[in-house]
Structures are given as C-alpha cells and as structure tokens.
Motif scaffolding. Structure first.
Motif, PDB file in Angstrom:
ATOM      1  N   UNK A 222       9.075  -4.720  -3.489  1.00 53.64           N
ATOM      2  CA  UNK A 222       7.615  -4.851  -3.556  1.00 53.64           C
ATOM      3  C   UNK A 222       7.279  -6.077  -4.477  1.00 53.64           C
ATOM      4  N   UNK A 223       8.242  -6.031  -5.724  1.00 51.75           N
ATOM      5  CA  UNK A 223       8.011  -7.277  -6.619  1.00 51.75           C
ATOM      6  C   UNK A 223       8.789  -8.477  -6.133  1.00 51.75           C
ATOM      7  N   UNK A 224       9.860  -8.604  -5.276  1.00 49.65           N
ATOM      8  CA  UNK A 224      10.318  -9.616  -4.888  1.00 49.65           C
ATOM      9  C   UNK A 224       9.905 -10.191  -3.541  1.00 49.65           C
ATOM     10  N   UNK A 225       9.287  -9.432  -2.766  1.00 51.81           N
ATOM     11  CA  UNK A 225       9.041  -9.601  -1.371  1.00 51.81           C
ATOM     12  C   UNK A 225       7.491 -10.437  -1.415  1.00 51.81           C
ATOM     13  N   UNK A 226       7.074 -11.000  -0.232  1.00 52.20           N
ATOM     14  CA  UNK A 226       5.869 -11.553   0.150  1.00 52.20           C
ATOM     15  C   UNK A 226       4.635 -10.570   0.099  1.00 52.20           C
ATOM     16  N   UNK A 227       4.866  -9.242   0.530  1.00 51.51           N
ATOM     17  CA  UNK A 227       3.925  -8.157   0.350  1.00 51.51           C
ATOM     18  C   UNK A 227       3.706  -7.802   1.614  1.00 51.51           C
ATOM     19  N   UNK A 228       2.801  -6.727   1.736  1.00 50.32           N
ATOM     20  CA  UNK A 228       2.554  -6.012   3.263  1.00 50.32           C
ATOM     21  C   UNK A 228       3.487  -4.798   3.463  1.00 50.32           C
ATOM     22  N   UNK A 229       4.196  -4.420   2.541  1.00 47.68           N
ATOM     23  CA  UNK A 229       4.955  -2.983   2.673  1.00 47.68           C
ATOM     24  C   UNK A 229       4.088  -2.036   2.472  1.00 47.68           C
ATOM     25  N   UNK A 230       4.603  -0.909   3.279  1.00 47.62           N
ATOM     26  CA  UNK A 230       3.885   0.516   3.280  1.00 47.62           C
ATOM     27  C   UNK A 230       4.705   1.472   3.185  1.00 47.62           C
ATOM     28  N   UNK A 231       4.145   2.696   2.591  1.00 46.82           N
ATOM     29  CA  UNK A 231       4.912   3.821   2.370  1.00 46.82           C
ATOM     30  C   UNK A 231       4.012   4.927   1.954  1.00 46.82           C
TER      31      UNK A 231
ATOM     32  N   UNK B  16       0.701  -1.328   0.082  1.00 47.61           N
ATOM     33  CA  UNK B  16      -0.058   0.015  -0.152  1.00 47.61           C
ATOM     34  C   UNK B  16       0.682   1.321  -0.014  1.00 47.61           C
ATOM     35  N   UNK B  17       0.510   2.237  -0.782  1.00 50.70           N
ATOM     36  CA  UNK B  17       1.037   3.520  -0.956  1.00 50.70           C
ATOM     37  C   UNK B  17       0.099   4.404  -0.627  1.00 50.70           C
ATOM     38  N   UNK B  18       0.525   5.128   0.474  1.00 50.74           N
ATOM     39  CA  UNK B  18      -0.548   6.315   1.018  1.00 50.74           C
ATOM     40  C   UNK B  18       0.124   7.727   0.266  1.00 50.74           C
TER      41      UNK B  18
ATOM     42  N   UNK C  66       8.382   2.653   4.519  1.00 54.35           N
ATOM     43  CA  UNK C  66       8.989   3.802   4.446  1.00 54.35           C
ATOM     44  C   UNK C  66       8.296   4.942   4.863  1.00 54.35           C
ATOM     45  N   UNK C  67       8.615   5.676   5.590  1.00 56.92           N
ATOM     46  CA  UNK C  67       8.002   7.019   5.985  1.00 56.92           C
ATOM     47  C   UNK C  67       7.708   7.918   5.114  1.00 56.92           C
ATOM     48  N   UNK C  68       8.501   8.186   4.019  1.00 57.54           N
ATOM     49  CA  UNK C  68       8.094   8.901   3.093  1.00 57.54           C
ATOM     50  C   UNK C  68       9.208   8.718   1.854  1.00 57.54           C
ATOM     51  N   UNK C  69       8.811   8.439   0.677  1.00 55.75           N
ATOM     52  CA  UNK C  69       9.412   7.965  -0.563  1.00 55.75           C
ATOM     53  C   UNK C  69       9.781   9.432  -1.196  1.00 55.75           C
ATOM     54  N   UNK C  70      10.813   9.750  -1.621  1.00 50.36           N
ATOM     55  CA  UNK C  70      11.200  11.308  -2.123  1.00 50.36           C
ATOM     56  C   UNK C  70      12.383  11.142  -3.016  1.00 50.36           C
ATOM     57  N   UNK C  71      13.088  10.025  -3.255  1.00 43.01           N
ATOM     58  CA  UNK C  71      14.367   9.884  -3.861  1.00 43.01           C
ATOM     59  C   UNK C  71      14.625   8.999  -4.596  1.00 43.01           C
ATOM     60  N   UNK C  72      15.836   8.662  -4.631  1.00 40.93           N
ATOM     61  CA  UNK C  72      16.241   7.309  -5.485  1.00 40.93           C
ATOM     62  C   UNK C  72      15.888   5.917  -4.889  1.00 40.93           C
ATOM     63  N   UNK C  73      15.728   6.079  -3.349  1.00 45.46           N
ATOM     64  CA  UNK C  73      15.189   4.932  -2.782  1.00 45.46           C
ATOM     65  C   UNK C  73      14.005   4.284  -3.367  1.00 45.46           C
ATOM     66  N   UNK C  74      13.433   4.959  -4.195  1.00 47.68           N
ATOM     67  CA  UNK C  74      11.886   4.380  -4.816  1.00 47.68           C
ATOM     68  C   UNK C  74      12.439   3.198  -5.526  1.00 47.68           C
TER      69      UNK C  74
END
Length: 489
Positions: A355-364, A253-255, A340-348
C-alpha cells in the motif's frame, strides 16, 4: 436466534425427483426441548441402499475406466447415469417384492441421490442447491441445521447415518475439490475447503469430542455490482457513488466487519468498478471472489493459498503456500492492483508495504467487531508476524498507505438480517499518540433502522480532488435525502 413460527416454506428439492425435506424450527424453545416439526409430503429414501448402489456403480466405472481410458469427464458421468438407472431398476424389482412396491418417483429420487453421492455432495447436495440457504451447520451425523438469514435455524434431515459416514463425506468433498491433497483424519482433524459452488467448508473432528462438526458458508450474492448492492440496501446511493469513485481513483480500501456481514459480496461489487482490461491479482485462501471467471475482467491473475500435505521439510510444512508467499510473488507480477480476499495473518505486513509502495487502488477485507478497533486489529496482526514489526510501525504504515476503511454492520431487529455500510472513514495521517487520524465521511444515522451511513464530514481537499477527477459529483454529499436507503429484500 429467535423462537418464531416455522419457516414459511419447505425446502425445495434439487431436482423434480429428489427427496423433499421436512424442516424443524429451532429457536429458544428448542433449547428447552420444545422443538416443533412440520410434516410435509416427501419421498422416503433408503440411504443404506443408496450407499450400496453407489459402491456397486463406482466399482463398475472403475473397471470400465481401466479398459477405456477415454471414460472421463462428461462421458464418465453420462455412463454413470446409465449404470445407475440399471442398478436402481434391479434394486426396485427386488425391493418391490413386499407389500408396498417401489414407485416411479422413488426410483427417480434414488437415482438422483446415488448420482449425487458419486459426483456431487451426496445427501448434502439438496441443501447446497437451495438458493435461500445462507449457512449449513452440521453438529455430528444426526444434527443438521439450515440458516436462511432470517434469525432462525431450521433443523432438517441428517446428511449421514454415522460419524464415520459423515467424515467419509467430507473426505469425498476434499478429494474432488481440485485444491490439491487435503486430508481429514485423526492425524489431520482440521479442514478448510472450497466446494464446487464456491461455498466455504470448515470441518473439525477428534478435537471436538466424539462428534464431527461441519460449517458451510454459502455465497447467495455472487455477481452483484454496486447498483444491485444499493437495491439490496447494503449501500445508499451516496455511498455507492463515493465507493465507485474511490476504486476508479485508485484509493486503497479496506472493507471491515464482523463475520457474515457481507464483506466478500461488497468486495466483488467493487471489483466491477475496475476497468475490464486492467491487470490485477487476487489473493485468497479459497477462491471466493471469482474475478477471473466473472466474464467482465480480462487480465486477472488469481492466486489461491495451498495447505501442506502434512510433512515438514527444514522446519516448514511441505507443499504449503501461504498468502504471505503469494503476496511476495504478486509484487513481481506487473499488477496494477492487489486484492486480498481476507487478511487474517502475517500477510498484513506485506500488504501494508504494498500500500505504501504502489500506486494505489488495492482492496482487501478484514474481520473486526467495530470501526474503532480496526487500527489495533491491524497492529495485533503485525505483532503475530513477529520479526521487527511493532504497533508503532503498523500505525505509521496505516497512516501512510491506507486511504479508506469501509465498515459493514448487521441489523438483527427485522424478520431478516440486514447487512449495510454504516461507516466510511478516510485516513488522514498520523494523529495523537502516533495513532492514525481519520475523517468520518459517512456515519450511522440513528433515526433510521437500520442505522445506515449518511454524509458526516466532507473528504479532505486532496481526496476530493482525486475523486472528482474520477467522475465523482460532490453534490451528492449535500443534497437532502440523496442518501436515503434502498429497499431491503
């Protein structure tokens, strides 16, 4: 900002003996010089004298600390209180030789200010202690404004008597932040900082002319869960149940939303849907999620980026640890989820690979002005990462790895700003022109004010199956009125 009547209540002092604050309303009228002031009873403080007392007590503490190495922490603060009381008493006797002697209230207020100068945020502390304040805006040493979240700015007493004193206050906050070596000077005119209460501070000097500019963003809603977010009107009952199931079903989920739309508050609430014993990591530029201190989770690995000390070694800023660095290490920490508290750079780029390799449930969370610009916003960050990244790769990884986009909007029409979820999109794969396709499960209802999200289209069969396995009752999407918004406060 609206030119409306003065703020209905004066600021509360941070202690019973601290100085009161005389607020001034600032709105459209202020732009043409029609600023009105509200005079209220207050204890006047001689801040020049307070600064002198602070330096005197600081020197005493330093001298005693050299003789007594155990004078640290709470013991040092307790000793400081005694020294402050002694110094203030001497000052009061000296200042009281004139026509108007120093009152007991003035002595107590002076002692509180000196203690704040030594151990807290100085003259700024009283504003940090007021729970109603959302943002503190400082435009040079003589202009300080408070944002109470009601579309008005209130001008209050300054926190410094000169630009150098304001910069020294910022430097003091940096030294006591516990975030490593952070400087604020001509050589380092930009500073990002997390304060002791979790507030975020951004400061600039030199690049802003002769004035120093400081912005402090408060976190008024720190520990709310989804039930409390529903009571505030941020999510409707149907959206609440849906998002809860998405976290339990391990959907990515991306907020998203504009600045100050409540993204971090909603993310904190979603984290409480993760089981207490599950091991996950949080990656932030400054700690704001506090999942490792919320008393609920037991297996959180908190990671905070670190700024450089200003030197460069082999072309890289020495001592710097970026979110991208942390992301690469997080993938080796046996974590079930990455937040990830806030994505705003190359860490995206690293996040989307996770997101594509893991099992899911990641948030940012991520900044965006509208739902329809989210895909291009991610693509822009991919291009900023350089390397072999492209818009096409960004779109493909969004389609393959991101499951849901939750968009937060702000309604400015009422007496207070209202923040609420207006859209929930399910990413359904690659669509026309290679861009991600989506299904608008919830969208805004124009008949309501604010236009909160109501059910639009059922989730895809695969998504619905996973959600139902996580306990979601799909009937909430079909019951008339089940998604009626809560009461705004």
């Amino acid at each position: 900002m609206h030119a409306e009547p003065l703020h209905p209540q004066p600021l509360r002092p941070h202690t019973a003996t601290a100085p009161s604050v005389a607020p001034t309303q600032v709105g459209a009228a202020a732009a043409v010089g029609a600023v009105r002031e509200q005079a209220i009873p207050q204890v006047r403080i001689d801040y020049q004298a307070a600064g002198t007392l602070k330096r005197h007590v600081s020197e005493q503490l330093l001298a005693e600390g050299k003789r007594n190495p155990s004078l640290v922490g709470a013991v040092r603060e307790q000793r400081a209180r005694a020294l402050i009381n002694e110094a203030v008493s001497v000052w009061a006797d000296s200042a009281g030789q004139g026509v108007r002697p120093v009152s007991a209230a003035q002595e107590r207020a002076m002692a509180a200010v000196v203690f704040d100068m030594l151990f807290r945020a100085g003259r700024l502390q009283r504003y940090l202690d007021d729970d109603r304040v959302e943002n503190i805006l400082i435009n040079g040493h003589d202009q300080c404004f408070l944002d109470f979240g009601d579309e008005r700015l209130v001008r209050v007493e300054p926190v410094a008597d000169s630009e150098e004193e304001l910069r020294e206050l910022v430097r003091d906050l940096a030294r006591t932040s516990g975030q490593g070596e952070r400087t604020f000077s001509t050589g380092h005119p930009l500073l990002a900082l997390r304060l002791a209460d979790g507030s975020r501070l951004e400061a600039m000097c030199e690049v802003t002319g002769e004035r120093t500019y400081v912005t402090i963003r408060r976190h008024r809603i720190k520990d709310a869960d989804l039930d409390e977010m529903a009571a505030l009107g941020t999510v409707t009952p149907a959206v609440k149940q849906f998002l809860s199931a998405c976290v339990r079903a391990e959907r990515n989920v991306m907020i998203v939303g504009e600045q100050n739309s409540g993204k971090t508050s909603l993310l904190r609430a979603l984290l409480k849907e993760i089981p207490p014993g599950e091991r996950f990591g949080t990656l932030e530029t400054e700690f704001e999620l506090w999942a490792h201190r919320n008393g609920f989770h037991q297996q959180v690995v908190p990671m905070e980026a670190r700024e450089s000390n200003g030197e460069r070694v082999d072309g890289r800023a020495a001592g710097e640890i970026t979110l991208l660095d942390l992301m690469r290490r997080a993938l080796r920490m046996s974590l079930t989820r990455i937040v990830v508290g806030e994505v705003r750079g190359p860490e995206i780029t690293a996040l989307m690979q996770a997101l594509t390799n893991g099992r899911g449930g990641n948030l940012c969370t991520m900044h965006a002005s509208a739902p329809h610009v989210v895909f291009d916003r991610i693509a822009e960050l991919y291009l900023l990462a350089q390397g072999n990244f492209s818009s096409e790769l960004a779109y493909r990884q969004i389609a393959n790895g991101l499951h849901l986009i939750v968009f937060l909007s702000i309604d400015h029409t009422g007496p207070r700003k209202r923040r609420y979820v207006s859209h929930v999109w399910e990413i359904t794969g690659v669509g026309e022109g290679g861009r991600p396709a989506y299904n608008e499960i919830f969208g805004p209802d124009a008949e309501w004010a604010p236009a909160q999200a109501v059910p639009r289209t059922p989730p895809s069969p695969g998504m619905l199956k996973r959600l139902e396995a996580a306990g979601f009752d799909a009937q909430v999407l079909h019951l008339p009125g089940a998604w009626r918004p809560g009461v705004h406060v």
